[in-house]
Design an enzyme around this catalytic site. Structure first.
Site, PDB file in Angstrom:
ATOM      1  N   PRO A 216     -14.031  58.293  19.134  1.00  0.00           N
ATOM      2  CA  PRO A 216     -15.371  58.812  18.856  1.00  0.00           C
ATOM      3  C   PRO A 216     -15.742  58.673  17.383  1.00  0.00           C
ATOM      4  O   PRO A 216     -14.881  58.782  16.516  1.00  0.00           O
ATOM      5  CB  PRO A 216     -15.284  60.295  19.225  1.00  0.00           C
ATOM      6  CG  PRO A 216     -14.027  60.461  19.986  1.00  0.00           C
ATOM      7  CD  PRO A 216     -13.133  59.325  19.647  1.00  0.00           C
ATOM      8  N   LYS A 220     -19.786  52.978  17.632  1.00  0.00           N
ATOM      9  CA  LYS A 220     -20.060  52.150  18.814  1.00  0.00           C
ATOM     10  C   LYS A 220     -21.550  52.156  19.149  1.00  0.00           C
ATOM     11  O   LYS A 220     -22.151  51.106  19.356  1.00  0.00           O
ATOM     12  CB  LYS A 220     -19.246  52.655  20.018  1.00  0.00           C
ATOM     13  CG  LYS A 220     -17.755  52.560  19.804  1.00  0.00           C
ATOM     14  CD  LYS A 220     -16.973  53.061  21.007  1.00  0.00           C
ATOM     15  CE  LYS A 220     -17.148  54.543  21.258  1.00  0.00           C
ATOM     16  NZ  LYS A 220     -16.658  55.381  20.163  1.00  0.00           N
ATOM     17  N   GLU A 438       6.691  49.652  11.218  1.00  0.00           N
ATOM     18  CA  GLU A 438       5.813  48.614  11.781  1.00  0.00           C
ATOM     19  C   GLU A 438       6.106  47.247  11.177  1.00  0.00           C
ATOM     20  O   GLU A 438       6.085  46.236  11.875  1.00  0.00           O
ATOM     21  CB  GLU A 438       4.339  48.977  11.583  1.00  0.00           C
ATOM     22  CG  GLU A 438       3.883  50.232  12.319  1.00  0.00           C
ATOM     23  CD  GLU A 438       4.100  50.167  13.825  1.00  0.00           C
ATOM     24  OE1 GLU A 438       4.041  49.057  14.391  1.00  0.00           O
ATOM     25  OE2 GLU A 438       4.361  51.225  14.429  1.00  0.00           O
ATOM     26  N   HIS A 441       9.126  45.714  12.890  1.00  0.00           N
ATOM     27  CA  HIS A 441       8.801  45.011  14.135  1.00  0.00           C
ATOM     28  C   HIS A 441       8.236  43.628  13.836  1.00  0.00           C
ATOM     29  O   HIS A 441       8.645  42.627  14.421  1.00  0.00           O
ATOM     30  CB  HIS A 441       7.700  45.764  14.908  1.00  0.00           C
ATOM     31  CG  HIS A 441       8.177  46.962  15.661  1.00  0.00           C
ATOM     32  ND1 HIS A 441       9.224  46.928  16.535  1.00  0.00           N
ATOM     33  CD2 HIS A 441       7.720  48.240  15.684  1.00  0.00           C
ATOM     34  CE1 HIS A 441       9.395  48.133  17.069  1.00  0.00           C
ATOM     35  NE2 HIS A 441       8.494  48.951  16.558  1.00  0.00           N
TER      36      HIS A 441
END
Ligand code: ADP
Ligand code: MG
Ligand code: ZN
Length: 626
Positions: A216, A220, A438, A441
């Site tokens: 939210p 958009k 991260e 990875h």
């Protein structure tokens, strides 16, 4: 420039109520009714002979002057054998209750019945309630109109979609910041809307439906309006919950009406906000009353989307922050098959959003958007707009001439305190751990051949990924995976934890999800794919029998001896341990890269494919452990 202008989009023009019950109209109606009654009485009077007293009528009866008698509910009419002096042969009298008449006839008295004038009573008994009803109705109609809907019951089934004509929308892509990837994806559709004919030149057609997905407040709705503004086309917008608001059966009619309107004004954009309110998976959730209604509406929407040709120049946009609950039918090809991610902005994106909103307030000289962006990890566009407003309010309260940096820091503290109640905000140490994890990875993925390319890494709090995520898009659909590929995949999954151990010196709970996935893969390798030499090529597990499978399917499951179970466990562990060692070796060789990019990610919060390219090139050059 006013310091405390609220940054909201221009309000939609309120629709006109369909019928006005002005007081003047009401008086006219009242007058007409009174006139009607008066006329009726006049007519009744003119067609009837003057009634004679009942006693006189009895006299006629007794003297045998009457030829026939007609008895009505109020009057008794007699036909005389011989005409009276004025030439009439009819006499009329008002009825009198029989017992009373009998008694009165015993005395020598003149008596007659009267018909009371009921005009006033009639008026009071049903005109007044009717007027009251009208008044209530007109009140409600006005209320509904004021609430933004087309006047209540008169337009049931008419879509409440608000039509914005071209001049209505002054929002452009410049007003939406920090979502560059989404804008780039939408730009193609803007070109199509500007020129639908030339797009069909080679037989290609645009996607009909585009779904904007994101948390939210990330812009958009703003983005959808900006798209209409950029293309200069009409914009029909409706909120999912508006479809299912009032009466049963209305939702489907609204959908039909909306598409009809849109088709008539193509090229244009239909925007369905909060699609999840309407497009919740059918058959899910409790069986409540509104259920069927939603289903009907959804079915109608699907039918309309299938029913029109993409070359007509209508683009259907929808937005949701809960794509996972949408009915899968909505996401099928030919419907909302293109999805655009609108995520919370990273640090640079936040600075861009702030620049958009800072234009609206009077700023002191010490304001640096980048510095404010650094204070606000995890803020969405709407939070930032709110922040600017809060800061301006604080400065106004202070009586200052301009908003100062101190106002921003105070406003950030306020908003963060509000957010912390229901959303987690990461501390500095946690952020570092997530960044290292991260990059771990990503670095393993870039080193090993055959793993999916890394498109984006992000550690934006409260973004689409829970804490941070490494987006690896599969480059091709694979039906077969070789053993080496599965081993590499395991190493990538363990790369996060391996990096934490290398850099931070301790592991964290952040790898829980990775470990589940890794264990699943290793388990399948051993028990289903026969990829472990220690266990051999025997299948020890069948796929779980499904709901209506034959019961025999279950008995086929092999029982395991204790010894076999132990060997399976050991083989799974060996695979995972080996993957962890490989990941550690890879990262150990590339420690400098790991540190450098973890730092970069921490600063920028997200790294794109382009940002990551140098790391990928260097990673591939180093040695690859077996
Ligand atoms: P969503 O529909 O994703 O919940 P909205 O489009 O309604 O969010 O955003 C609400 C307001 O927040 C917008 O009107 C705008 O003022 C501000 N806003 C949100 N995202 C952005 C953005 N990316 N750039 C500029 N302003 C934004
Ligand atoms: Mg919205
Ligand atoms: Zn991980």
């Amino acid at each position: 420039m006013t310091p405390n202008k609220t940054p909201v989009p221009p309000p939609a023009t309120p629709p006109k109520p369909p019928l006005e019950w002005k007081p003047a109209n009401l008086w006219l109606l009242l007058f007409a009714l009174v006139a009607l009654f008066w006329l009726r009485d006049l007519w009744v009077a003119s067609t009837q002979v003057q009634p004679i007293p009942y006693s006189e009528f009895l006299q006629h009866l007794k003297t045998g002057q009457l030829e026939s008698v007609t008895v009505g509910s109020q009057f008794i009419e007699g036909k005389l054998k011989t005409a009276q002096a004025d030439g009439r042969t009819r006499v009329v009298t008002t009825r009198v209750a029989p017992e009373l008449a009998r008694e009165l006839a015993g005395y020598d008295v003149r008596f007659e019945g009267v018909v009371e004038n009921t005009l006033l009573r009639d008026l009071l008994s049903w005109v007044v309630p009717a007027l009251l009803l009208l008044a209530v109705w007109s009140f409600m109609a006005r209320r509904m109109a004021a609430q933004g809907g087309l006047g209540g019951m008169l337009s049931v089934g008419k879509s409440r979609a608000r039509l914005h004509s071209e001049t209505d929308i002054k929002v452009s892509f410049d007003d939406v910041a920090g979502v560059d990837e989404a804008k780039a994806e939408l730009r193609e559709s803007v070109d199509f809307l500007k020129n639908p004919k030339s797009y069909g030149r080679l037989g290609a057609h645009m996607p009909k439906g585009i779904l904007l997905v994101g948390p939210p407040g990330t812009g958009k709705t703003l983005l959808a309006r900006a798209m209409a503004g950029e293309a200069g086309v009409p914009f029909f917008s409706i909120t999912g919950s508006e479809f299912v608001e009032m009466f049963v059966g209305v939702g489907a009619a609204r959908v039909r009406d909306l598409f009809e309107q849109a088709r008539a004004s193509a090229p244009c954009i239909i925007f369905i906000d909060e699609l999840d309110a309407l497009g919740r998976a059918r058959g899910a959730g409790p069986m409540t009353g509104g259920h069927d209604e939603k289903e009907q509406t959804l079915n109608q929407l699907l039918a309309e989307m299938d029913g029109f040709d993409a070359s007509t120049g209508v683009v259907i946009l929808a937005a949701t922050n809960r794509p996972e609950i949408l009915d899968p039918a909505l996401l099928r090809a030919g419907r909302f098959d293109r999805q655009v991610l609108v995520d919370r902005p990273d640090r640079k994106g936040r600075a861009d959003v702030l620049r958009v909103h800072l234009k609206k307030v009077t700023l002191g000289t010490d304001i640096d958007p980048d510095a404010v962006a650094a204070l606000t990890p995890g803020f969405a566009g709407a939070d930032l707009a709110n922040l600017v407003n809060e800061a301006a309010l604080l400065a106004t309260r202070r009586g200052a001439d301009a908003v100062a940096m101190a106002d921003f820091t105070a406003a950030v503290e306020r908003i963060v305190a509000g957010l912390e109640h229901h959303q987690r905000v990461l501390g500095e140490h946690e952020r570092r751990t997530v960044a290292v994890h991260e990059i771990g990875h990503a670095l393993v993925a870039m080193t090993l051949p055959g793993t999916d390319p890394v498109h984006k890494i992000s550690i934006i709090p409260r973004g689409v990924g829970a804490l941070g995520y490494t987006l690896q898009r599969p480059s091709e659909d694979r039906y077969l995976a070789r053993r080496s590929e599965l081993r590499n995949r395991l190493a990538v999954l363990l790369g996060g934890r391996a990096a934490e151990l290398l850099v931070i010196g301790e592991v964290s709970t952040g790898a829980a999800d990775d470990l589940v996935k890794a264990s699943d893969i290793a388990h399948d390798m051993v028990t289903r794919y026969g990829m472990s030499p220690e266990v051999g090529q025997v299948v020890y597990e069948r796929q779980q029998p499904r709901f209506l499978d034959l019961p025999d399917a279950m008995t086929l499951e092999r029982g395991l001896s204790d010894d076999t179970a132990q060997r399976i466990d050991a083989a799974i562990r060996a695979l995972v341990d080996e993957a962890f060692d490989r990941a550690t070796a890879i990262l150990g060789e590339r420690r400098a890269l790991l540190d450098e990019y973890a730092q970069k990610l921490l600063a920028q919060e997200s790294l794109s494919e382009a940002d990551l390219q140098p790391m990928a090139d260097l990673a591939r050059k180093g040695p690859v452990p077996d």
